[in-house]
Design a protein around this motif. Sequence first.
Motif, PDB file in Angstrom:
ATOM      1  N   ASN A 128     -43.141 -14.993  11.828  1.00  0.00           N
ATOM      2  CA  ASN A 128     -43.502 -16.125  12.690  1.00  0.00           C
ATOM      3  C   ASN A 128     -44.759 -16.849  12.240  1.00  0.00           C
ATOM      4  N   ALA A 129     -45.381 -16.386  11.166  1.00  0.00           N
ATOM      5  CA  ALA A 129     -46.614 -17.024  10.686  1.00  0.00           C
ATOM      6  C   ALA A 129     -46.302 -18.306   9.937  1.00  0.00           C
ATOM      7  N   ASP A 130     -47.307 -19.178   9.818  1.00  0.00           N
ATOM      8  CA  ASP A 130     -47.145 -20.375   8.987  1.00  0.00           C
ATOM      9  C   ASP A 130     -47.047 -19.991   7.519  1.00  0.00           C
ATOM     10  N   LEU A 131     -47.825 -18.966   7.118  1.00  0.00           N
ATOM     11  CA  LEU A 131     -47.800 -18.476   5.743  1.00  0.00           C
ATOM     12  C   LEU A 131     -47.650 -16.964   5.765  1.00  0.00           C
ATOM     13  N   LEU A 132     -46.619 -16.482   5.108  1.00  0.00           N
ATOM     14  CA  LEU A 132     -46.371 -15.049   4.973  1.00  0.00           C
ATOM     15  C   LEU A 132     -46.741 -14.639   3.549  1.00  0.00           C
ATOM     16  N   VAL A 133     -47.536 -13.573   3.419  1.00  0.00           N
ATOM     17  CA  VAL A 133     -47.957 -13.070   2.112  1.00  0.00           C
ATOM     18  C   VAL A 133     -47.503 -11.620   2.004  1.00  0.00           C
ATOM     19  N   CYS A 134     -46.821 -11.306   0.904  1.00  0.00           N
ATOM     20  CA  CYS A 134     -46.382  -9.928   0.730  1.00  0.00           C
ATOM     21  C   CYS A 134     -46.256  -9.607  -0.752  1.00  0.00           C
ATOM     22  N   ALA A 135     -46.265  -8.328  -1.060  1.00  0.00           N
ATOM     23  CA  ALA A 135     -45.926  -7.843  -2.393  1.00  0.00           C
ATOM     24  C   ALA A 135     -44.552  -7.220  -2.323  1.00  0.00           C
ATOM     25  N   ASN A 136     -43.736  -7.436  -3.346  1.00  0.00           N
ATOM     26  CA  ASN A 136     -42.360  -6.950  -3.329  1.00  0.00           C
ATOM     27  C   ASN A 136     -41.901  -6.673  -4.760  1.00  0.00           C
ATOM     28  N   ALA A 164     -42.239  -5.911 -10.316  1.00  0.00           N
ATOM     29  CA  ALA A 164     -40.798  -6.161 -10.305  1.00  0.00           C
ATOM     30  C   ALA A 164     -40.177  -6.187 -11.692  1.00  0.00           C
ATOM     31  N   ASP A 165     -40.977  -6.196 -12.752  1.00  0.00           N
ATOM     32  CA  ASP A 165     -40.404  -6.397 -14.083  1.00  0.00           C
ATOM     33  C   ASP A 165     -39.417  -5.307 -14.478  1.00  0.00           C
ATOM     34  N   ALA A 166     -39.660  -4.081 -14.044  1.00  0.00           N
ATOM     35  CA  ALA A 166     -38.733  -2.990 -14.357  1.00  0.00           C
ATOM     36  C   ALA A 166     -37.579  -2.917 -13.369  1.00  0.00           C
ATOM     37  N   MET A 167     -37.592  -3.793 -12.348  1.00  0.00           N
ATOM     38  CA  MET A 167     -36.566  -3.798 -11.309  1.00  0.00           C
ATOM     39  C   MET A 167     -36.079  -5.228 -11.084  1.00  0.00           C
ATOM     40  N   ARG A 241     -36.461   1.613 -19.565  1.00  0.00           N
ATOM     41  CA  ARG A 241     -35.941   2.980 -19.558  1.00  0.00           C
ATOM     42  C   ARG A 241     -37.072   4.000 -19.577  1.00  0.00           C
ATOM     43  N   ARG A 242     -38.102   3.733 -20.383  1.00  0.00           N
ATOM     44  CA  ARG A 242     -39.218   4.655 -20.501  1.00  0.00           C
ATOM     45  C   ARG A 242     -39.977   4.779 -19.178  1.00  0.00           C
ATOM     46  N   LEU A 243     -40.204   3.670 -18.504  1.00  0.00           N
ATOM     47  CA  LEU A 243     -40.904   3.700 -17.227  1.00  0.00           C
ATOM     48  C   LEU A 243     -40.113   4.470 -16.176  1.00  0.00           C
ATOM     49  N   LEU A 244     -38.829   4.219 -16.105  1.00  0.00           N
ATOM     50  CA  LEU A 244     -38.013   4.893 -15.091  1.00  0.00           C
ATOM     51  C   LEU A 244     -37.933   6.393 -15.340  1.00  0.00           C
ATOM     52  N   ARG A 245     -37.784   6.790 -16.614  1.00  0.00           N
ATOM     53  CA  ARG A 245     -37.760   8.226 -16.921  1.00  0.00           C
ATOM     54  C   ARG A 245     -39.073   8.887 -16.539  1.00  0.00           C
ATOM     55  N   ALA A 246     -40.178   8.248 -16.883  1.00  0.00           N
ATOM     56  CA  ALA A 246     -41.489   8.831 -16.588  1.00  0.00           C
ATOM     57  C   ALA A 246     -41.746   8.889 -15.089  1.00  0.00           C
ATOM     58  N   SER A 247     -41.313   7.869 -14.359  1.00  0.00           N
ATOM     59  CA  SER A 247     -41.487   7.865 -12.909  1.00  0.00           C
ATOM     60  C   SER A 247     -40.731   9.027 -12.278  1.00  0.00           C
ATOM     61  N   THR A 265     -42.598   3.067  -7.331  1.00  0.00           N
ATOM     62  CA  THR A 265     -41.960   2.083  -8.191  1.00  0.00           C
ATOM     63  C   THR A 265     -41.780   2.760  -9.551  1.00  0.00           C
ATOM     64  N   ALA A 266     -41.307   1.994 -10.521  1.00  0.00           N
ATOM     65  CA  ALA A 266     -41.222   2.545 -11.870  1.00  0.00           C
ATOM     66  C   ALA A 266     -42.601   2.830 -12.438  1.00  0.00           C
ATOM     67  N   ASN A 267     -43.652   2.232 -11.873  1.00  0.00           N
ATOM     68  CA  ASN A 267     -45.003   2.348 -12.424  1.00  0.00           C
ATOM     69  C   ASN A 267     -45.890   3.366 -11.719  1.00  0.00           C
ATOM     70  N   PHE A 268     -45.548   3.789 -10.505  1.00  0.00           N
ATOM     71  CA  PHE A 268     -46.452   4.688  -9.775  1.00  0.00           C
ATOM     72  C   PHE A 268     -45.703   5.422  -8.679  1.00  0.00           C
ATOM     73  N   HIS A 269     -46.346   6.497  -8.175  1.00  0.00           N
ATOM     74  CA  HIS A 269     -45.882   7.219  -6.985  1.00  0.00           C
ATOM     75  C   HIS A 269     -47.023   7.251  -5.982  1.00  0.00           C
ATOM     76  N   LEU A 270     -46.719   6.947  -4.734  1.00  0.00           N
ATOM     77  CA  LEU A 270     -47.665   7.112  -3.640  1.00  0.00           C
ATOM     78  C   LEU A 270     -47.306   8.400  -2.919  1.00  0.00           C
TER      79      LEU A 270
END
Length: 325
Positions: A128-136, A164-167, A241-247, A265-270
């Motif tokens: 409902n905001a005028d501007l929505l900001v998100c990471a995806n 998003a580059d690996a996805m 492929r390398r990022l996904l295997r390592a993740s 993500t392919a780059n990190f785990h929280l």
Amino acid sequence: MSQATEALHWHGGQIEAAARTYPDAPLPWLDLSTGISPWPYRVGRIDREAWHRLPSIEGLKALEEAASAFFGLHNPEQIAAVPGSDIAIRLLARLLETDRVSIVSPSYGAYAATWPQARHVSFAAARNADLLVCANPNNPDGAIIPAQALQRIHNMRIVDEAFADAMPTESLIPHRNGAVVLRSFGKFFGLAGVRLGFVIADRPLIRSLKTMLGDWPISGAAIAIGTSAYRDTLWQERQKRRLLRASNRLGRMLTTYGLETVGKTANFHLCRHEAAASLFAHLCRHGILVRPFSAEPSWLRFGLPGSTPDWHRLETALNSWRHHA
């Protein structure tokens, strides 16, 4: 928590601050705090003219066309190269002035710094905001908002696709419907120091942004490196492929030592653990920096080790923590 350790909560990559806080830690530090790929694109030789001459309009256009092809963008007039997406966030705040901003949270700290009066809410409440900001995918938890959901809403949207580059199937770019999309070069290609990013938006906003940036927004070296990397499709596929295997490998390791993955993500785990603060300090004493969060003390974010010694070093530190906990 000491003031120096508290400073580490702002963003990743603060090796100098960590070294000051833990001066007896073994060197070199292993930085797992940023989500930057540990396998950088091989730059190779950069022509001397890239350093000597001002960047050319033709070279910048070639970079934007190469990036457009990588992103699945069919109109290069809808893209602007910028000296890092972090700067783009601040410039867009000037170009998209509005009083009602909602940030889908938890999220990247630069958004709150750019829009200090913004509401920090869920995606459903932000619509409902005028501007929505998100990471995806989201930073720090890797959560994904389906492209269809982002496409259907009609308010202004800034969608940061730094991870998003690996996805690529999760990208909003082919279905923007007026949204502004940010892409980062450094995370996927492992070259954060190049300071290169892109804004994808409708042409009027791109023209305004390019006017604000001026004639030479990107260095000649960044143009040369970026153009080469975005044209190198074989390397890109290997990197995915390398990022996904390592993740996947990282997820298995963290689970073994009692850490619950709450996002990735392919780059990190929280991860979540009730003794996260103790583990953070333990890893720092072993010269390993991960990402803590002051707002969520039970969270730690782990990037990917890049070499066999780095994997061994992380596992050794986790093993010693488990036996002394």
